[in-house]
Design an enzyme around this catalytic site. Structure first.
Site, PDB file in Angstrom:
ATOM      1  CG  HIS A  95      -2.097   0.852   1.146  1.00  6.56           C
ATOM      2  ND1 HIS A  95      -2.353   1.656   0.056  1.00  6.56           N
ATOM      3  CD2 HIS A  95      -3.129   1.063   2.021  1.00  6.56           C
ATOM      4  CE1 HIS A  95      -3.492   2.320   0.273  1.00  6.56           C
ATOM      5  NE2 HIS A  95      -3.976   1.989   1.454  1.00  6.56           N
ATOM      6  NE  ARG A 108      -3.624   7.009   1.182  1.00  3.94           N
ATOM      7  CZ  ARG A 108      -4.517   6.033   0.996  1.00  3.94           C
ATOM      8  NH1 ARG A 108      -5.134   5.479   2.011  1.00  3.94           N
ATOM      9  NH2 ARG A 108      -4.760   5.562  -0.218  1.00  3.94           N
ATOM     10  CG  ASP A 123      -3.888  -2.454   8.766  1.00  2.00           C
ATOM     11  OD1 ASP A 123      -5.044  -2.005   8.871  1.00  2.00           O
ATOM     12  OD2 ASP A 123      -3.448  -2.972   7.717  1.00  2.00           O
TER      13      ASP A 123
HETATM   14  N1   CP Z   1      -6.379   3.490   4.388  1.00  2.00           N
HETATM   15  C1   CP Z   1      -7.114   3.230   3.285  1.00  2.00           C
HETATM   16  O1   CP Z   1      -6.577   2.882   2.236  1.00  2.00           O
HETATM   17  O2   CP Z   1      -8.444   3.394   3.450  1.00  2.00           O
HETATM   18  P1   CP Z   1      -9.579   2.914   2.443  1.00  2.00           P
HETATM   19  O3   CP Z   1      -9.544   1.417   2.427  1.00  2.00           O
HETATM   20  O4   CP Z   1     -10.863   3.438   3.020  1.00  2.00           O
HETATM   21  O5   CP Z   1      -9.292   3.482   1.095  1.00  2.00           O
HETATM   22  N1  NVA Z   2      -4.300  -4.150   5.509  1.00  2.00           N
HETATM   23  C1  NVA Z   2      -5.546  -3.485   5.172  1.00  2.00           C
HETATM   24  C2  NVA Z   2      -5.292  -2.069   4.823  1.00  2.00           C
HETATM   25  C3  NVA Z   2      -6.542  -1.266   4.559  1.00  2.00           C
HETATM   26  C4  NVA Z   2      -6.268   0.132   4.138  1.00  2.00           C
HETATM   27  C5  NVA Z   2      -6.211  -4.220   4.048  1.00  2.00           C
HETATM   28  O1  NVA Z   2      -5.515  -4.608   3.101  1.00  2.00           O
HETATM   29  O2  NVA Z   2      -7.422  -4.431   4.099  1.00  2.00           O
END
Ligand code: CP
Ligand code: NVA
Length: 303
Positions: free
Chosen positions: A130, A290, A222
């Protein structure tokens, strides 16, 4: 030649620092209400295989603020690799747009899009990484701590896409990173080995959350079950129980620590309400960043 941003390693150290600087400059412009139409008339196609709040809204608002436009293509629309091949989707979208952002399950899907699309492709989260999140998070750390160098970061929980991205960055920027996770839930071994081989940062992976948090300036967690792992959620709740970030664990952190979470948070699981809503929490600054970091990334790739 077009550039993509699929992984942190697609940018050099210099480019990452430039991205922070540009993000801060654009953030100031937003706060002052100054126009900054650096992508006037440009269009971003946004493919989502998974749900989103922050990613969708921040990219869409970001394109609007930059004088461009974003098109949301939800899970029911494109059928990436099912209704149509990845290569065809990429080549068709590139005829209409100036860039593609994709949130996918398999990381190979963003790689496939990047391979076939003659326009820049940005990873808006894959099962593996990410990268927009982590650059935004470092911007938040810089804002709150003045720098990322010498700042001790403790990540507590699942060795998922967020951690892999942190580790990738630690191969480029000097970070002090400790990851505490249960056995069997470690970060990606190849990514860890590659980052360690670059010898830029201290990266430690351990079992004990107290050891990781001890003296740390940034505490990050997370979800225990990422998108796509919903069926494992119940089993994971048991495995991760002692990895909850709560007031007791945070007694071991540095006095002026900040608490971070990429969100969405599962309150009462990986983090308590008390921590999420407490005075050390910067989760909403983090969410806002973001927008600013992604605008900088898009300007770098699409202007
Ligand atoms: N942190 C993040 O990517 O949030 P969303 O899944 O809501 O886009
Ligand atoms: N680890 C989480 C991050 C969400 C922004 C997922 O992949 O769902």
């Amino acid at each position: 030649m077009k550039r993509d941003f699929l992984a942190e390693t697609d940018f050099s150290k210099k480019e990452i620092i430039e991205t922070f600087k540009l993000a801060r400059k654009l953030k100031k412009k937003v706060k002052k209400g100054e126009k900054h139409h650096l992508l006037r008339g440009k269009v971003l196609g946004m493919i989502f295989q998974k749900p989103s709040n922050r990613t969708r809204v921040s990219f869409e608002v970001g394109m609007y603020q930059l004088g461009g436009h974003a098109i949301y293509l939800g899970p029911a629309e494109i059928g990436l690799g099912t209704r149509e091949s990845v290569a065809d989707v990429a080549r068709v979208l590139a005829r209409f747009t100036n860039g593609i952002m994709a949130r996918v399950f398999g990381h190979d899907l963003v790689e496939g899009l990047a391979q076939w699309a003659p326009v820049p492709v940005i990873n808006g989260l894959s099962d593996l990484l990410h990268p927009c999140q982590i650059l935004g998070d470092l911007l938040t750390i810089i804002e709150h701590k003045g720098t990322f160098e010498g700042v001790r970061i403790a990540y507590v929980g699942d060795g998922n896409n967020i951690v892999n991205s942190f580790i990738n960055v630690a191969g480029i920027l000097p970070l002090d990173l400790r990851v505490a996770c249960p056995k069997g839930y470690e970060p990606n071994a190849e990514i860890l080995a590659a980052a360690r081989a670059k010898a830029v940062s201290k990266i430690e992976v351990m079992r004990d959350p107290v050891e990781a948090v001890n003296g740390a300036d940034v505490i990050y967690t997370d979800t225990w079950a990422s998108m796509g792992q919903e069926a494992e959620a119940e089993a994971r709740r048991k495995v991760f129980k002692r990895y909850q970030v709560n007031s007791k664990l945070l007694e071991h952190a540095a006095r002026d620590y900040i608490f971070m979470h990429c969100l969405p948070a599962h309150r009462g699981e990986e983090v308590t309400d008390e921590v999420m809503d407490g005075p050390h929490s910067v989760v909403f600054d983090e969410a806002e960043n973001r927008l600013h970091i992604q605008k900088a990334i898009m300007v770098k790739l699409m202007a």
